[in-house]
Design a protein around this motif. Structure first.
Motif, PDB file in Angstrom:
ATOM      1  N   LYS A   6       0.814  -1.215   0.000  1.00 56.16           N
ATOM      2  CA  LYS A   6       0.000   0.000   0.000  1.00 56.16           C
ATOM      3  C   LYS A   6       0.854   1.273   0.000  1.00 56.16           C
ATOM      4  N   VAL A   7       2.147   1.162   0.264  1.00 58.52           N
ATOM      5  CA  VAL A   7       2.966   2.366   0.380  1.00 58.52           C
ATOM      6  C   VAL A   7       3.278   2.950  -0.991  1.00 58.52           C
ATOM      7  N   ARG A   8       3.420   4.273  -1.028  1.00 66.84           N
ATOM      8  CA  ARG A   8       3.765   4.979  -2.262  1.00 66.84           C
ATOM      9  C   ARG A   8       5.200   5.480  -2.238  1.00 66.84           C
ATOM     10  N   GLY A  74      10.739  14.078  -2.050  1.00 67.62           N
ATOM     11  CA  GLY A  74       9.322  13.756  -2.028  1.00 67.62           C
ATOM     12  C   GLY A  74       9.139  12.272  -1.844  1.00 67.62           C
ATOM     13  N   PRO A  75       8.180  11.676  -2.522  1.00 69.15           N
ATOM     14  CA  PRO A  75       7.930  10.236  -2.366  1.00 69.15           C
ATOM     15  C   PRO A  75       9.080   9.347  -2.828  1.00 69.15           C
ATOM     16  N   GLU A  76      10.094   9.928  -3.460  1.00 73.92           N
ATOM     17  CA  GLU A  76      11.248   9.124  -3.883  1.00 73.92           C
ATOM     18  C   GLU A  76      12.287   8.969  -2.781  1.00 73.92           C
ATOM     19  N   GLY A  77      12.105   9.683  -1.649  1.00 74.45           N
ATOM     20  CA  GLY A  77      13.178   9.718  -0.670  1.00 74.45           C
ATOM     21  C   GLY A  77      12.730   9.683   0.773  1.00 74.45           C
ATOM     22  N   MET A  78      13.620  10.164   1.644  1.00 73.58           N
ATOM     23  CA  MET A  78      13.346  10.229   3.069  1.00 73.58           C
ATOM     24  C   MET A  78      14.122  11.412   3.654  1.00 73.58           C
ATOM     25  N   SER A  79      13.828  11.739   4.903  1.00 72.42           N
ATOM     26  CA  SER A  79      14.511  12.861   5.531  1.00 72.42           C
ATOM     27  C   SER A  79      14.474  12.722   7.060  1.00 72.42           C
ATOM     28  N   PRO A  80      15.509  13.241   7.722  1.00 75.98           N
ATOM     29  CA  PRO A  80      16.748  13.749   7.156  1.00 75.98           C
ATOM     30  C   PRO A  80      17.709  12.623   6.803  1.00 75.98           C
ATOM     31  N   ALA A  81      18.350  12.750   5.652  1.00 73.74           N
ATOM     32  CA  ALA A  81      19.256  11.699   5.175  1.00 73.74           C
ATOM     33  C   ALA A  81      20.489  11.566   6.055  1.00 73.74           C
ATOM     34  N   SER A  82      20.768  12.584   6.862  1.00 69.83           N
ATOM     35  CA  SER A  82      21.926  12.529   7.755  1.00 69.83           C
ATOM     36  C   SER A  82      21.812  11.380   8.748  1.00 69.83           C
ATOM     37  N   ILE A  83      20.582  10.983   9.071  1.00 70.05           N
ATOM     38  CA  ILE A  83      20.383   9.869  10.000  1.00 70.05           C
ATOM     39  C   ILE A  83      20.997   8.593   9.439  1.00 70.05           C
ATOM     40  N   VAL A  84      20.871   8.415   8.137  1.00 64.55           N
ATOM     41  CA  VAL A  84      21.418   7.223   7.486  1.00 64.55           C
ATOM     42  C   VAL A  84      22.932   7.179   7.648  1.00 64.55           C
ATOM     43  N   LEU A  85      23.561   8.367   7.685  1.00 63.20           N
ATOM     44  CA  LEU A  85      25.008   8.468   7.791  1.00 63.20           C
ATOM     45  C   LEU A  85      25.463   8.547   9.243  1.00 63.20           C
ATOM     46  N   ASP A  86      24.542   8.250  10.166  1.00 67.04           N
ATOM     47  CA  ASP A  86      24.837   8.230  11.599  1.00 67.04           C
ATOM     48  C   ASP A  86      25.335   9.584  12.094  1.00 67.04           C
ATOM     49  N   THR A  87      24.727  10.639  11.549  1.00 67.86           N
ATOM     50  CA  THR A  87      25.039  12.006  11.963  1.00 67.86           C
ATOM     51  C   THR A  87      23.819  12.576  12.680  1.00 67.86           C
ATOM     52  N   THR A 162       5.499  15.229  -8.230  1.00 73.99           N
ATOM     53  CA  THR A 162       4.087  15.598  -8.169  1.00 73.99           C
ATOM     54  C   THR A 162       3.298  14.692  -9.111  1.00 73.99           C
ATOM     55  N   PRO A 163       2.151  14.161  -8.694  1.00 71.34           N
ATOM     56  CA  PRO A 163       1.425  13.214  -9.542  1.00 71.34           C
ATOM     57  C   PRO A 163       0.842  13.816 -10.813  1.00 71.34           C
ATOM     58  N   TYR A 228      19.974   9.076  -9.660  1.00 73.46           N
ATOM     59  CA  TYR A 228      18.930   8.428  -8.874  1.00 73.46           C
ATOM     60  C   TYR A 228      18.424   7.182  -9.604  1.00 73.46           C
ATOM     61  N   VAL A 229      18.183   7.303 -10.892  1.00 67.63           N
ATOM     62  CA  VAL A 229      17.705   6.154 -11.671  1.00 67.63           C
ATOM     63  C   VAL A 229      18.750   5.049 -11.691  1.00 67.63           C
ATOM     64  N   ARG A 230      20.012   5.416 -11.847  1.00 66.68           N
ATOM     65  CA  ARG A 230      21.083   4.424 -11.889  1.00 66.68           C
ATOM     66  C   ARG A 230      21.195   3.658 -10.570  1.00 66.68           C
ATOM     67  N   LEU A 231      21.057   4.358  -9.465  1.00 67.65           N
ATOM     68  CA  LEU A 231      21.281   3.767  -8.143  1.00 67.65           C
ATOM     69  C   LEU A 231      20.037   3.127  -7.553  1.00 67.65           C
ATOM     70  N   ILE A 232      18.859   3.697  -7.853  1.00 65.92           N
ATOM     71  CA  ILE A 232      17.640   3.272  -7.168  1.00 65.92           C
ATOM     72  C   ILE A 232      16.553   2.824  -8.130  1.00 65.92           C
ATOM     73  N   GLY A 233      16.333   3.585  -9.183  1.00 65.92           N
ATOM     74  CA  GLY A 233      15.282   3.251 -10.142  1.00 65.92           C
ATOM     75  C   GLY A 233      14.488   4.485 -10.530  1.00 65.92           C
ATOM     76  N   ALA A 234      13.478   4.307 -11.341  1.00 68.63           N
ATOM     77  CA  ALA A 234      12.639   5.419 -11.782  1.00 68.63           C
ATOM     78  C   ALA A 234      12.014   6.127 -10.592  1.00 68.63           C
ATOM     79  N   MET A 235      11.934   7.445 -10.685  1.00 72.67           N
ATOM     80  CA  MET A 235      11.438   8.234  -9.555  1.00 72.67           C
ATOM     81  C   MET A 235       9.955   7.999  -9.317  1.00 72.67           C
ATOM     82  N   ARG A 236       9.202   7.801 -10.396  1.00 69.22           N
ATOM     83  CA  ARG A 236       7.747   7.642 -10.261  1.00 69.22           C
ATOM     84  C   ARG A 236       7.374   6.162 -10.348  1.00 69.22           C
TER      85      ARG A 236
END
Length: 236
Positions: A6-8, A74-87, A162-163, A228-236
């Protein structure tokens, strides 16, 4: 418990079942109104957010109070990304610019999940890198591109997240995005409207011709998106 089908949010949707399960019980649905604060300068973030809709803004602020947006997500990411880097903290102000909704997770819970799942750590680390590329190219664009091209770039970036074709962008927000006066934003919008690339009305921009807008933006747009596409995939 949140159901993965169900997640977007792109990152949540891409996780292997076992990695998503490590997060699911700790995810909390939240409404994200405009100006909702994700993190403040030099203060530790209590939660990480995975947006389902809307757009968040990453803004650098000088000691004199001048502001410039250095990144969006937006829906392609998360925040704050610094958490991922243990900052624990960053010098940025991170807040919701276009309202929406999403999921949040306590920082400690995310750290535990990352420690338990190589797949989660790998994916979020790739996103943190992709976001760093975006912020780097924002600095480059601010240095070498004309304001009209920079405006086209930001509109394309918002359109990616944006959709539909209508984007709720105020002139005030655009002036922060571009680090220019509102009058300069108005002039640049008139240029894009004159070329029939967008239609602008109060607090709303409609993308009329996406391919032509990309052509107009030229090399101001594209490199972070391709990464982003190379590392993760299409944004939408």
């Amino acid at each position: 418990m949140v159901s993965q089908d169900k997640v977007r949010n792109k990152l949540l949707a891409l996780l292997p079942d076992h990695a998503f399960a490590a997060l699911a019980e700790a995810l909390e649905y939240v409404e994200l109104p405009r100006a909702h604060v994700f993190s403040s300068p030099d203060l530790p973030a209590e939660h990480a957010y995975f947006i389902e809709s809307g757009i968040g803004s990453i803004v650098a602020i000088t000691p004199q109070g001048q502001r410039s947006e250095v990144g969006i997500f937006g829906p392609e990411g998360m925040s704050p990304a610094s958490i991922v880097l243990d900052t624990a903290s960053t010098p940025y102000s991170v807040f919701m610019q276009i309202p929406g909704y999403g999921y949040r997770i306590a920082t400690d819970a995310l750290h535990r999940a990352i420690a338990q799942s190589d797949a989660l750590r790998h994916l979020l680390s790739r996103y943190a890198y992709a976001l760093s590329v975006q912020t780097s190219y924002t600095g480059l664009s601010n240095s070498v591109h004309h304001i009209d091209e920079r405006l086209a770039r930001w509109i394309l970036m918002c359109h990616d997240r944006t959709p539909g074709d209508q984007i709720a962008l105020t002139h005030e927000f655009l002036s922060v995005m571009l680090a220019v006066r509102r009058s300069s934003v108005t002039t640049a919008l008139h240029v894009l409207e004159g070329k029939h690339l967008v239609y602008s009305e109060r607090n709303l921009i409609t993308v009329r011709d996406r391919p032509a807008l990309e052509l107009f933006a030229g090399d101001a747009y594209g490199v972070p998106e391709r990464e982003y596409v190379r590392l993760i995939g299409a944004m939408r």
